[in-house]
Design an enzyme around this catalytic site. Structure first.
Site, PDB file in Angstrom:
ATOM      1  CD  GLU A 105      -2.288  -1.185   2.864  1.00  0.00           C
ATOM      2  OE1 GLU A 105      -2.465  -0.138   3.523  1.00  0.00           O
ATOM      3  OE2 GLU A 105      -2.518  -2.312   3.315  1.00  0.00           O
ATOM      4  CB  CYS A 126       2.401   7.008   3.788  1.00  0.00           C
ATOM      5  SG  CYS A 126       2.786   5.720   4.958  1.00  0.00           S
ATOM      6  CB  CYS A 133       6.071  -5.905   9.097  1.00  0.00           C
ATOM      7  SG  CYS A 133       7.403  -5.229  10.123  1.00  0.00           S
ATOM      8  CB  CYS A 137       4.258  -3.780  16.454  1.00  0.00           C
ATOM      9  SG  CYS A 137       5.986  -3.364  16.151  1.00  0.00           S
ATOM     10  CB  CYS A 140       1.310  -2.939  13.540  1.00  0.00           C
ATOM     11  SG  CYS A 140       1.693  -2.528  11.828  1.00  0.00           S
ATOM     12  N   GLY A 195       5.935  -2.536   6.470  1.00  0.00           N
ATOM     13  CA  GLY A 195       7.305  -3.039   6.568  1.00  0.00           C
ATOM     14  C   GLY A 195       8.205  -2.203   7.452  1.00  0.00           C
ATOM     15  CD  GLU A 196      12.058  -1.134  10.894  1.00  0.00           C
ATOM     16  OE1 GLU A 196      11.123  -0.778  11.622  1.00  0.00           O
ATOM     17  OE2 GLU A 196      12.977  -0.354  10.545  1.00  0.00           O
ATOM     18  CB  SER A 227       8.857   5.726  10.520  1.00  0.00           C
ATOM     19  OG  SER A 227       8.351   5.219  11.720  1.00  0.00           O
ATOM     20  CB  SER A 250       7.785   3.189  15.979  1.00  0.00           C
ATOM     21  OG  SER A 250       7.475   3.680  14.712  1.00  0.00           O
ATOM     22  CG  LEU A 251       9.884   5.352  22.679  1.00  0.00           C
ATOM     23  CD1 LEU A 251      11.196   4.609  22.516  1.00  0.00           C
ATOM     24  CD2 LEU A 251      10.131   6.679  23.408  1.00  0.00           C
ATOM     25  CG  HIS A 252       4.684   2.961  19.503  1.00  0.00           C
ATOM     26  ND1 HIS A 252       4.493   4.249  19.071  1.00  0.00           N
ATOM     27  CD2 HIS A 252       4.817   2.221  18.371  1.00  0.00           C
ATOM     28  CE1 HIS A 252       4.496   4.285  17.743  1.00  0.00           C
ATOM     29  NE2 HIS A 252       4.692   3.081  17.300  1.00  0.00           N
ATOM     30  CG  ASN A 326      -6.101   4.888  12.435  1.00  0.00           C
ATOM     31  OD1 ASN A 326      -7.304   5.131  12.514  1.00  0.00           O
ATOM     32  ND2 ASN A 326      -5.311   5.466  11.573  1.00  0.00           N
ATOM     33  CB  CYS A 369       1.026   0.960   7.729  1.00  0.00           C
ATOM     34  SG  CYS A 369       1.661   0.316   9.276  1.00  0.00           S
TER      35      CYS A 369
HETATM   36  N1  SAH Z   1       8.042  -0.253  10.610  1.00  0.00           N
HETATM   37  C1  SAH Z   1       8.245   1.131  10.755  1.00  0.00           C
HETATM   38  C2  SAH Z   1       7.504   1.976   9.737  1.00  0.00           C
HETATM   39  C3  SAH Z   1       6.119   1.550   9.382  1.00  0.00           C
HETATM   40  S1  SAH Z   1       4.894   1.722  10.631  1.00  0.00           S
HETATM   41  C4  SAH Z   1       7.899   1.570  12.163  1.00  0.00           C
HETATM   42  O1  SAH Z   1       7.367   0.771  12.903  1.00  0.00           O
HETATM   43  O2  SAH Z   1       8.214   2.708  12.502  1.00  0.00           O
HETATM   44  C5  SAH Z   1       4.648   3.480  10.662  1.00  0.00           C
HETATM   45  C6  SAH Z   1       4.042   3.979  11.943  1.00  0.00           C
HETATM   46  O3  SAH Z   1       2.664   3.600  12.028  1.00  0.00           O
HETATM   47  C7  SAH Z   1       4.719   3.437  13.165  1.00  0.00           C
HETATM   48  O4  SAH Z   1       4.964   4.457  14.111  1.00  0.00           O
HETATM   49  C8  SAH Z   1       3.695   2.469  13.679  1.00  0.00           C
HETATM   50  O5  SAH Z   1       3.880   2.225  15.030  1.00  0.00           O
HETATM   51  C9  SAH Z   1       2.405   3.184  13.336  1.00  0.00           C
HETATM   52  N2  SAH Z   1       1.211   2.338  13.408  1.00  0.00           N
HETATM   53  C10 SAH Z   1       1.088   1.039  13.115  1.00  0.00           C
HETATM   54  N3  SAH Z   1      -0.173   0.617  13.322  1.00  0.00           N
HETATM   55  C11 SAH Z   1      -0.868   1.699  13.761  1.00  0.00           C
HETATM   56  C12 SAH Z   1      -2.212   1.904  14.166  1.00  0.00           C
HETATM   57  N4  SAH Z   1      -3.101   0.921  14.133  1.00  0.00           N
HETATM   58  N5  SAH Z   1      -2.573   3.145  14.563  1.00  0.00           N
HETATM   59  C13 SAH Z   1      -1.677   4.171  14.572  1.00  0.00           C
HETATM   60  N6  SAH Z   1      -0.397   4.024  14.197  1.00  0.00           N
HETATM   61  C14 SAH Z   1       0.015   2.793  13.812  1.00  0.00           C
HETATM   62 FE1  SF4 Z   2       6.331  -3.678  11.391  1.00  0.00          FE
HETATM   63 FE2  SF4 Z   2       6.338  -1.035  11.961  1.00  0.00          FE
HETATM   64 FE3  SF4 Z   2       4.047  -2.463  12.011  1.00  0.00          FE
HETATM   65 FE4  SF4 Z   2       5.877  -2.868  13.896  1.00  0.00          FE
HETATM   66  S1  SF4 Z   2       4.723  -0.962  13.527  1.00  0.00           S
HETATM   67  S2  SF4 Z   2       4.746  -4.497  12.770  1.00  0.00           S
HETATM   68  S3  SF4 Z   2       7.757  -2.631  12.741  1.00  0.00           S
HETATM   69  S4  SF4 Z   2       5.311  -2.056  10.233  1.00  0.00           S
END
Ligand code: SAH
Ligand code: SF4
Length: 389
Positions: A105, A126, A133, A137, A140, A195-196, A227, A250-252, A326, A369
């Site tokens: 996407e 984006c 991936c 996480c 995600c 993806g990462e 990211s 992406s700390l979270h 989201n 994503c």
């Molecule tokens: N893998 C990389 C880049 C892709 S994800 C990473 O993790 O940074 C891009 C961003 O979208 C990341 O910060 C991820 O944590 C966030 N993300 C993933 N799922 C999400 C969701 N359901 N709601 C909000 N942000 C989300």
């Molecule tokens: Fe992969 Fe980024 Fe999603 Fe984590 S947040 S599963 S690293 S795409």
């Protein structure tokens, strides 16, 4: 010695290489190698990156025989969307099917001052860097179906070109804004799709070099944000790159306890190791990084977490981007109430951290994503499992 003709194929025949994966130097060398004049390389690049043609056929000032040779040696592998979803705030989500049938996407996000308080008219795309991936996480959609493969440099570059071609065709429509000044539909890139990115480091760097180059995508390095979920060694590697892209982490979770619950990568690179890599990056580059923090109800949104996050941000001189979660189909997580998100933001600001609370765009089209692909894969699986009528 006879001079080779432009149309003469080199022998032995070189392996075809996708045109969008070639740098100017590589194309120049390849063009000269088949006996064509060097200036052909710049003509080709102009057709591809200025006129955004989608075939060799369309490069009308090149000799026909050379176009046929180019098509064979440096095929223009284009993407066309299998689905485009537009949302009310004009965010557009593109689902691409790749040559091997896999789906990825891209999301086009036009700036909207009402949502971001941003006066500029930038158009952000984006892009994805992998099919699925591997990092899994918990919140995600991209990780839900596991990892399939890395995208090739041309598949990354082509997401931008394909969206620009698509946008150029929408000019007259009310629901889609016309291309940005200078004819570019995309002038800001976030590598935040599926993806990462840092796990596909070499292909990512090649694609970004092409997208940034004046002969290529022409997108300023400072308008490209990568990211990562926190791959410490690659963050250090990125610090050595001359390309001045922006880095977002992406700390979270501000502690190992919280972060490891939702991000398995934390077991490999715990917060202390990640912070050390970020400190190294900031020292080497002299550039500010962004800490992304999704707010998930009951998981990482306790107000008592905010001072810990503020401490990490202050240590790195980083800014913080809070993102209300989201919803993803099939996952139990929820975004906290708006008032709670604002209270969390306030704690950061009281501690003199530059922080913003993102008002999610594209919420109504599953912009997080991996969601559109997930839906498509589920639909296809459902269709395959359905009994024949
Ligand atoms: N893998 C990389 C880049 C892709 S994800 C990473 O993790 O940074 C891009 C961003 O979208 C990341 O910060 C991820 O944590 C966030 N993300 C993933 N799922 C999400 C969701 N359901 N709601 C909000 N942000 C989300
Ligand atoms: Fe992969 Fe980024 Fe999603 Fe984590 S947040 S599963 S690293 S795409």
């Amino acid at each position: 010695m006879t001079k080779p003709t432009e149309a003469a194929a080199a022998s032995p025949a070189p392996q075809p290489r996708a045109l969008q994966a070639l740098t100017r130097e590589e194309l120049l060398a390849a063009v000269v190698e088949v006996g064509a004049p060097a200036y052909r390389a710049d003509q080709i690049l102009q057709w591809l990156y200025e006129h955004r043609v989608d075939s060799w056929e369309a490069m009308s000032n090149l000799p026909r025989s050379f176009r046929e040779q180019g098509q064979r040696l440096w095929p223009l592998r284009t993407l066309s969307p299998v689905r485009v979803q537009g949302s009310r705030d004009a965010t557009c989500k593109f689902l691409w099917q790749l040559a091997d049938g896999a789906f990825v996407e891209s999301v086009l996000i036009p700036a909207n001052p009402a949502l971001y308080g941003d006066r500029s008219d930038r158009r952000t795309l984006c892009v994805s860097t992998q099919v699925g991936c591997a990092y899994g996480c918990k919140f995600c959609a991209s990780g839900l179906l596991g990892w399939k493969r890395n995208l090739t440099p041309d598949e990354i570059v082509e997401q931008v070109l394909a969206v620009e071609r698509w946008q150029a065709r929408q000019t007259a429509s009310d629901s889609h804004p016309p291309a940005a000044q200078g004819g570019r539909a995309v002038d800001n890139l976030v590598i935040m799709g599926m993806g990462e990115p840092l796990a596909n480091y070499a292909h990512l760097m090649k694609a970004l070099t092409i997208l940034n180059a004046p002969w290529g995508g022409g997108i300023g390095a400072r308008k490209i944000t990568v990211s990562t979920s926190g791959l410490a060694p690659q963050i250090r590697q990125l610090a050595e790159q001359p390309l001045q892209v922006q880095l977002a982490i992406s700390l979270h979770g501000a502690t190992d306890e919280v972060r490891a619950r939702i991000m398995p990568v934390n077991r490999k690179y715990p917060v202390s190791e990640l912070m050390a890599a970020c400190e190294y990056y900031v020292a080497r580059k002299g550039r500010m990084i962004t800490l992304e923090y999704i707010l998930i109800e009951g998981v990482n949104d306790a107000l008592s977490e905010a001072p810990k996050l503020a401490a990490l941000a202050r240590r790195l001189h980083a800014k913080v981007n809070l993102i209300p979660y989201n919803h993803v189909d099939g996952l139990p997580w929820k975004r906290p109430a708006q008032a709670h998100c604002e209270a969390f933001l306030k704690v950061l600001q009281q501690r003199r951290v530059t922080a913003t609370l993102r008002r999610e765009k594209g919420h109504d089209i599953d912009a997080a994503c991996g969601q559109l692909r997930l839906r498509m894969e589920r639909e296809l699986a459902g269709a395959a499992a359905a009994p024949p009528r």
